[in-house]
Scaffold this active site. Structure first.
Site, PDB file in Angstrom:
ATOM      1  N   CYS A  61     -20.724 -16.100  24.463  1.00  0.00           N
ATOM      2  CA  CYS A  61     -19.304 -16.372  24.702  1.00  0.00           C
ATOM      3  C   CYS A  61     -18.727 -17.344  23.678  1.00  0.00           C
ATOM      4  O   CYS A  61     -19.248 -18.453  23.513  1.00  0.00           O
ATOM      5  CB  CYS A  61     -19.142 -16.945  26.110  1.00  0.00           C
ATOM      6  SG  CYS A  61     -17.479 -17.531  26.476  1.00  0.00           S
TER       7      CYS A  61
ATOM      8  N   TRP B 246     -22.516 -13.725  35.733  1.00  0.00           N
ATOM      9  CA  TRP B 246     -23.562 -14.262  34.859  1.00  0.00           C
ATOM     10  C   TRP B 246     -24.794 -14.651  35.674  1.00  0.00           C
ATOM     11  O   TRP B 246     -24.700 -15.363  36.667  1.00  0.00           O
ATOM     12  CB  TRP B 246     -23.056 -15.502  34.134  1.00  0.00           C
ATOM     13  CG  TRP B 246     -21.882 -15.296  33.222  1.00  0.00           C
ATOM     14  CD1 TRP B 246     -20.587 -15.595  33.475  1.00  0.00           C
ATOM     15  CD2 TRP B 246     -21.920 -14.771  31.886  1.00  0.00           C
ATOM     16  NE1 TRP B 246     -19.807 -15.298  32.384  1.00  0.00           N
ATOM     17  CE2 TRP B 246     -20.592 -14.786  31.398  1.00  0.00           C
ATOM     18  CE3 TRP B 246     -22.942 -14.294  31.060  1.00  0.00           C
ATOM     19  CZ2 TRP B 246     -20.262 -14.346  30.123  1.00  0.00           C
ATOM     20  CZ3 TRP B 246     -22.618 -13.845  29.791  1.00  0.00           C
ATOM     21  CH2 TRP B 246     -21.284 -13.876  29.335  1.00  0.00           C
TER      22      TRP B 246
ATOM     23  N   ARG C 139     -12.896 -13.559  37.826  1.00  0.00           N
ATOM     24  CA  ARG C 139     -14.145 -13.520  37.059  1.00  0.00           C
ATOM     25  C   ARG C 139     -14.783 -14.906  37.053  1.00  0.00           C
ATOM     26  O   ARG C 139     -14.091 -15.922  37.032  1.00  0.00           O
ATOM     27  CB  ARG C 139     -13.880 -13.073  35.615  1.00  0.00           C
ATOM     28  CG  ARG C 139     -13.639 -11.589  35.462  1.00  0.00           C
ATOM     29  CD  ARG C 139     -13.537 -11.184  33.992  1.00  0.00           C
ATOM     30  NE  ARG C 139     -12.437 -11.839  33.312  1.00  0.00           N
ATOM     31  CZ  ARG C 139     -12.576 -12.778  32.381  1.00  0.00           C
ATOM     32  NH1 ARG C 139     -13.776 -13.211  32.044  1.00  0.00           N
ATOM     33  NH2 ARG C 139     -11.506 -13.306  31.805  1.00  0.00           N
ATOM     34  N   TYR C 140     -16.094 -14.919  37.052  1.00  0.00           N
ATOM     35  CA  TYR C 140     -16.841 -16.175  37.010  1.00  0.00           C
ATOM     36  C   TYR C 140     -17.128 -16.480  35.535  1.00  0.00           C
ATOM     37  O   TYR C 140     -17.972 -15.827  34.914  1.00  0.00           O
ATOM     38  CB  TYR C 140     -18.140 -16.036  37.804  1.00  0.00           C
ATOM     39  CG  TYR C 140     -17.927 -15.454  39.185  1.00  0.00           C
ATOM     40  CD1 TYR C 140     -17.314 -16.198  40.179  1.00  0.00           C
ATOM     41  CD2 TYR C 140     -18.310 -14.144  39.477  1.00  0.00           C
ATOM     42  CE1 TYR C 140     -17.098 -15.671  41.454  1.00  0.00           C
ATOM     43  CE2 TYR C 140     -18.104 -13.605  40.738  1.00  0.00           C
ATOM     44  CZ  TYR C 140     -17.503 -14.364  41.727  1.00  0.00           C
ATOM     45  OH  TYR C 140     -17.284 -13.838  42.973  1.00  0.00           O
ATOM     46  N   THR C 141     -16.406 -17.432  34.972  1.00  0.00           N
ATOM     47  CA  THR C 141     -16.419 -17.615  33.530  1.00  0.00           C
ATOM     48  C   THR C 141     -17.235 -18.829  33.087  1.00  0.00           C
ATOM     49  O   THR C 141     -17.415 -19.787  33.839  1.00  0.00           O
ATOM     50  CB  THR C 141     -14.977 -17.768  33.001  1.00  0.00           C
ATOM     51  OG1 THR C 141     -14.383 -18.935  33.599  1.00  0.00           O
ATOM     52  CG2 THR C 141     -14.140 -16.543  33.333  1.00  0.00           C
ATOM     53  N   VAL C 142     -17.707 -18.749  31.872  1.00  0.00           N
ATOM     54  CA  VAL C 142     -18.289 -19.882  31.153  1.00  0.00           C
ATOM     55  C   VAL C 142     -17.346 -20.206  29.998  1.00  0.00           C
ATOM     56  O   VAL C 142     -16.625 -19.320  29.531  1.00  0.00           O
ATOM     57  CB  VAL C 142     -19.700 -19.550  30.617  1.00  0.00           C
ATOM     58  CG1 VAL C 142     -20.703 -19.485  31.733  1.00  0.00           C
ATOM     59  CG2 VAL C 142     -19.708 -18.267  29.782  1.00  0.00           C
TER      60      VAL C 142
ATOM     61  N   TYR D 167      -9.329 -10.109  21.803  1.00  0.00           N
ATOM     62  CA  TYR D 167      -9.447  -9.527  23.145  1.00  0.00           C
ATOM     63  C   TYR D 167      -8.213  -8.698  23.490  1.00  0.00           C
ATOM     64  O   TYR D 167      -8.317  -7.643  24.136  1.00  0.00           O
ATOM     65  CB  TYR D 167      -9.636 -10.635  24.187  1.00  0.00           C
ATOM     66  CG  TYR D 167     -11.003 -11.276  24.137  1.00  0.00           C
ATOM     67  CD1 TYR D 167     -12.050 -10.789  24.923  1.00  0.00           C
ATOM     68  CD2 TYR D 167     -11.258 -12.355  23.305  1.00  0.00           C
ATOM     69  CE1 TYR D 167     -13.310 -11.365  24.881  1.00  0.00           C
ATOM     70  CE2 TYR D 167     -12.509 -12.937  23.243  1.00  0.00           C
ATOM     71  CZ  TYR D 167     -13.541 -12.442  24.040  1.00  0.00           C
ATOM     72  OH  TYR D 167     -14.780 -13.008  23.976  1.00  0.00           O
TER      73      TYR D 167
END
Length: 302
Positions: free
Chosen positions: A45, A78, A106-109, A172
């Protein structure tokens, strides 16, 4: 990407859910303390790599803990290989839902977990690096660079705004566009900015002269992925990074700095994008190329 992130064929990034601030004085309840916080990242990422670069440049490795997720993400989000030894989580989603059981995005980093209150403090990626730069100064290594000098902050913020809109997020917007007009708009804006940056770097080593700043960190992580992923996978194919003499040499210059090069994992990058984005690459096949010379001399010091 979720269905909520496409409007009229245009990709619209979801808002960051957790935006508490870690401060030097602890005024908001989250003081900058060594050993208290855990940073969750992915080598794949670009937003997460920023935080890894800054953490290392400032010598905060023993101050802020680090957990690296698997590069392949599925509907569960993730995965943390072998479970995280500090939180016990197997998936990053567990930490999101422990903090907010109603969370549906969304589960983001990157994101930061507070080991004391046992909750996520922030997934606000633009502010994670500047927090390290401005609120953890008591723990910076001796001789650490000032990546966000106060006198330059207005100019850095202005340039970062353009780069984020057209380059960092622009790739993106091109790759996830579902309408031709939205794609054309994103690609045209992307390459106009890259052309401008090529000219800017013709007379200076870094974006703000002879010092690395927050602006260089933010631009680098997109450039590092450009030819390997964005050029083909996201259809950003008017020109390659290697077609820009100044940008390509500049990127190699930064790559030669351990904080940048050691956090750049092309295997993780390529496997994540080509395997995870099945709506773009249904077969999940990871291409062998491109093979480019990131370690070749850049001569930018001259």
């Amino acid at each position: 990407m979720t269905a909520q992130e496409v409007e009229s064929g245009r990709f619209v990034r979801q808002a960051n859910r957790f935006t508490e601030r870690i401060t030097a004085d602890g005024a908001g309840g989250f003081p900058a303390e060594p050993g208290r916080y855990r940073l969750f990242v992915s080598y794949a990422c670009p937003w997460a790599q920023r935080s890894m670069i800054v953490r290392r440049l400032l010598g905060l490795e023993d101050v802020i803990g680090l957990a690296v997720v698997d590069p392949i993400r599925d509907e569960r989000g993730w995965r943390i290989p072998g479970r995280d030894p500090v939180t016990g989580a197997e998936f990053l989603s567990e930490l999101y839902l422990d903090t907010d059981p109603s969370f549906e995005g969304r589960y983001t980093v990157p994101c930061i977990w507070d080991t004391r209150t046992k909750r996520l403090v922030t997934n606000d990626f633009p502010n994670i690096t500047t927090t390290m730069e401005t609120e953890f100064t008591a723990y910076h290594r001796p001789g650490a660079p000032d990546l966000y000098p106060e006198a330059l902050r207005p100019e850095i913020d202005e340039l970062n705004g353009v780069v984020y809109t057209t380059v960092n997020n622009g790739v993106y917007k091109a790759g996830f566009a579902t309408a031709q007009a939205a794609y054309d708009e994103a690609v045209d804006a992307l390459f106009r900015t890259l052309d401008d940056l090529e000219e800017r770097l013709s007379g200076r080593r870094y974006l703000f002269g002879d010092r690395i700043t927050e602006a260089d960190v933010r631009l680098y992580t997109t450039l590092a992925r450009f030819d390997a992923v964005y050029y083909s996978h996201f259809k950003c194919n008017l020109r390659r990074l290697v077609d820009y003499p100044n940008l390509w040499a500049y990127a190699r210059d930064l790559y030669s700095v351990p904080a940048f090069g050691d956090t750049t994992d092309f295997d993780h990058i390529k496997r994540h994008y080509y395997v995870t984005h099945r709506h773009i690459n249904p077969t999940g096949i990871v291409p062998k190329g491109p093979l480019v010379g990131w370690a070749t001399p850049h001569n930018r010091e001259r």
